[in-house]
Scaffold this active site. Structure first.
Site, mmCIF file in Angstrom:
data_model
loop_
_atom_site.group_PDB
_atom_site.id
_atom_site.type_symbol
_atom_site.label_atom_id
_atom_site.label_comp_id
_atom_site.label_asym_id
_atom_site.label_seq_id
_atom_site.Cartn_x
_atom_site.Cartn_y
_atom_site.Cartn_z
ATOM 1 N N LEU A 27 12.795 8.640 4.648
ATOM 2 C CA LEU A 27 11.267 8.056 5.048
ATOM 3 C C LEU A 27 10.344 9.420 5.907
ATOM 4 C CD1 LEU A 27 11.215 5.249 8.363
ATOM 5 C CD2 LEU A 27 10.251 8.211 8.634
ATOM 6 N N ASN A 28 9.237 9.108 5.495
ATOM 7 C CA ASN A 28 7.888 9.846 6.305
ATOM 8 C C ASN A 28 6.689 9.329 6.928
ATOM 9 O OD1 ASN A 28 6.968 10.208 3.047
ATOM 10 N ND2 ASN A 28 5.854 11.534 4.079
ATOM 11 N N ASP A 29 5.897 9.577 7.344
ATOM 12 C CA ASP A 29 4.577 9.615 7.827
ATOM 13 C C ASP A 29 4.391 7.708 8.182
ATOM 14 O OD1 ASP A 29 4.485 11.723 6.554
ATOM 15 O OD2 ASP A 29 2.055 10.969 5.773
ATOM 16 N N GLN B 246 5.657 5.749 5.008
ATOM 17 C CA GLN B 246 6.383 5.933 3.774
ATOM 18 C C GLN B 246 7.843 6.430 3.337
ATOM 19 O OE1 GLN B 246 3.487 8.449 1.352
ATOM 20 N NE2 GLN B 246 2.765 6.595 2.258
ATOM 21 N N TYR C 100 0.396 6.710 -0.870
ATOM 22 C CA TYR C 100 0.182 8.350 -0.207
ATOM 23 C C TYR C 100 -0.230 7.497 1.492
ATOM 24 C CZ TYR C 100 1.726 12.086 -2.516
ATOM 25 O OH TYR C 100 2.754 13.087 -3.390
ATOM 26 N N SER C 101 -0.150 7.906 2.172
ATOM 27 C CA SER C 101 -0.595 7.546 3.110
ATOM 28 C C SER C 101 -2.044 7.697 3.745
ATOM 29 C CB SER C 101 0.048 8.864 4.394
ATOM 30 O OG SER C 101 1.127 9.694 5.338
ATOM 31 N N GLU D 46 -3.416 18.109 7.055
ATOM 32 C CA GLU D 46 -3.155 16.495 7.058
ATOM 33 C C GLU D 46 -3.254 15.347 7.892
ATOM 34 O OE1 GLU D 46 0.946 17.454 5.615
ATOM 35 O OE2 GLU D 46 0.223 17.544 3.441
HETATM 36 C C1 FRU Z 1 2.160 13.765 5.176
HETATM 37 C C2 FRU Z 1 1.954 14.138 3.744
HETATM 38 C C3 FRU Z 1 0.378 13.031 3.605
HETATM 39 C C4 FRU Z 1 0.672 12.169 2.348
HETATM 40 C C5 FRU Z 1 2.074 11.438 2.244
HETATM 41 C C6 FRU Z 1 2.853 11.953 1.246
HETATM 42 O O1 FRU Z 1 3.896 14.222 5.501
HETATM 43 O O2 FRU Z 1 1.897 14.837 3.414
HETATM 44 O O3 FRU Z 1 -0.566 13.967 3.180
HETATM 45 O O4 FRU Z 1 0.020 11.654 1.911
HETATM 46 O O5 FRU Z 1 2.884 12.388 3.577
HETATM 47 O O6 FRU Z 1 4.485 10.909 1.417
#
Ligand code: FRU
Length: 443
Positions: A7-9, A25, A68-69, A190
């Site tokens: 998991l990210n953003d 994400q 992406y985000s 970002e």
């Molecule tokens: C930030 C980022 C965003 C991008 C996304 C990809 O963590 O790099 O800039 O859209 O994660 O997972």
């Protein structure tokens, strides 16, 4: 936490017809990342969460390398969702200047679960010529009769900035301005998030490539907040400061998003993680990595961002124990999962052991979080504070969120020790209430 994998953003955060939608994400099959999907939880109360079907897959030529985000805005009972379609071409590329498409895509949804056709609003040729192929993470705000889209970007000179586009119909966008610091502040910004809060206009974004300055900007990438003056009619912009403030002081905080809920609260949720860090997360052994923070209510106080756990978090409280600091000096076992509220009558120096050998100490006006042996590579982070008046600490099995001085500073970090034990010593007196916490419920 993701059900499995990576998991990210947080993405597309909104409240729609009473229900909070938290997209994120997500790489379900690969706990080290991979092509990103939009995972999805929904909740009515931030206590019980429903794991919804994946919202967006990287399933077409516009986003084959990852959905992406991005963000959501609601208009006429529809969710307008914007994100970056990432495409990477095989071959000898640096993926900064060549080898990548970065499409700004819109999809519409009536319910937050089902999404319409992916419409590409902008592609490589549509962005200004002096930019690299790093332009991404659209966010939309409304001002007057216009909508504004903000995108994070990296110039060919490796200067981070934001692009500001205007639209009347949420579909056609015209570039109207660029937000840039007086002196370059990192090579890429970002996940920009622009919002009005208590009469101020704030830009939260994540600059990459910033050098540490004393206690500031110690993480590999930053998450910062600029206050700015923006005249939406004349399109003039002035950042209020040369250097932005850090949003969080901990090891694991990045790419937060904010949104306005139906009660008019400005709520922030961040990624409890960070890209490219040297430290690790032992959870990978169990096939997953990273988490989102608790939801935080935002306000401005004397020109500074204030973050407080959302009121709903009190619903997690169970048994409560109250102590004077001198009693806590003797050592109190609290379990690993707790909320501790400390209120200082006076404090010139102190050392609070939170759990295991993780300590928070205050000495000579410096508040320092030391991860001891529980940090999996995380070491120490500090902030200068004229005084320490209160702490609100949320300790979960593998996370700490520490709100300092009513939320004027926050430390967010993953933590991997498993021995409880909270104690305090030093020249300080006050009281502490410790609550056992129940877990969130996942349906
Ligand atoms: C930030 C980022 C965003 C991008 C996304 C990809 O963590 O790099 O800039 O859209 O994660 O997972």
């Amino acid at each position: 936490m993701p059900p499995t994998g990576w998991l990210n953003d947080p993405n597309g955060l909104c409240q729609f017809e009473g229900i909070y939608h938290l997209y994120y994400q997500y790489a379900p099959d690969d706990c080290f990342g991979g092509d990103k999907y939009w995972g999805h939880y929904s909740t009515k109360d931030f206590i019980t969460f429903k794991n919804e079907p994946v919202a967006l897959f990287p399933d077409c030529s516009l986003d084959a390398g990852g959905a992406y985000s991005g963000s959501t805005i609601i208009k006429d009972n529809k969710m307008y969702v914007y994100y970056t379609g990432n495409v990477k071409y095989p071959g000898k590329h640096d993926y900064i200047h060549t080898g990548r498409d970065h499409n700004t895509i819109m999809v519409i949804s009536d319910d937050g679960i089902n999404f319409g056709e992916k419409v590409c609003l902008m592609k490589n040729d549509d962005y200004p010529d002096d930019l690299t192929l790093h332009v991404r993470d659209p966010q939309i705000i409304k001002n007057g009769d216009h909508y504004y889209m903000i995108l994070g970007a990296r110039t060919n000179q490796d200067v981070g900035c934001c692009l500001l586009y205007r639209s009347d119909d949420l579909v056609n966008y015209k570039l109207v301005n660029r937000i840039i610091s007086n002196e370059p502040f990192g090579y890429m910004w970002e996940c920009p998030d622009l919002f009005c809060l208590d009469g101020r206009l704030c830009l939260v974004c994540c600059p990459q490539g910033v050098e540490p300055m004393g206690t500031e900007y110690q993480n590999v990438h930053q998450c910062t907040v600029f206050c700015l003056d923006y005249d939406f009619r004349e399109n003039t912009i002035r950042l209020n400061s040369q250097f932005p403030e850090m949003v969080d002081r901990g090891f694991d905080f990045y790419a937060p998003q904010t949104f306005l809920d139906e009660q008019g609260r400005r709520i922030l949720i961040g990624w409890m993680g960070i890209p490219d860090a040297e430290y690790t997360n032992p959870t990978v052994k169990a096939g997953w990595q990273h988490a989102l923070t608790m939801p935080r209510l935002l306000h401005m106080r004397e020109g500074r961002l204030l973050q407080q756990p959302l009121e709903e978090m009190k619903e997690l409280r169970r048994d409560r124990r109250d102590y004077d600091f001198w009693e806590l000096g003797k050592g109190v076992e609290t379990g690993l999962v707790f909320e501790a509220c400390l209120s200082m009558e006076s404090c010139s120096d102190m050392c609070l052991t939170i759990r295991d050998d993780v300590t928070l100490s205050y000495e000579d006006g410096l508040l320092t979080l030391d991860m001891g042996t529980s940090g999996s590579g995380r070491t120490r982070r500090s902030v200068l504070l004229e005084q320490l008046t209160d702490l609100r600490i949320f300790s979960d099995t593998t996370s700490l969120e520490i709100f300092v001085n009513d939320g004027l500073e926050v430390f967010t970090t993953r933590v991997y020790g498993d021995r409880p034990g909270m104690r305090i010593k030093g020249k300080c007196c006050g009281t502490v209430s410790v609550y056992e916490l129940s877990g969130f419920i996942y349906e």
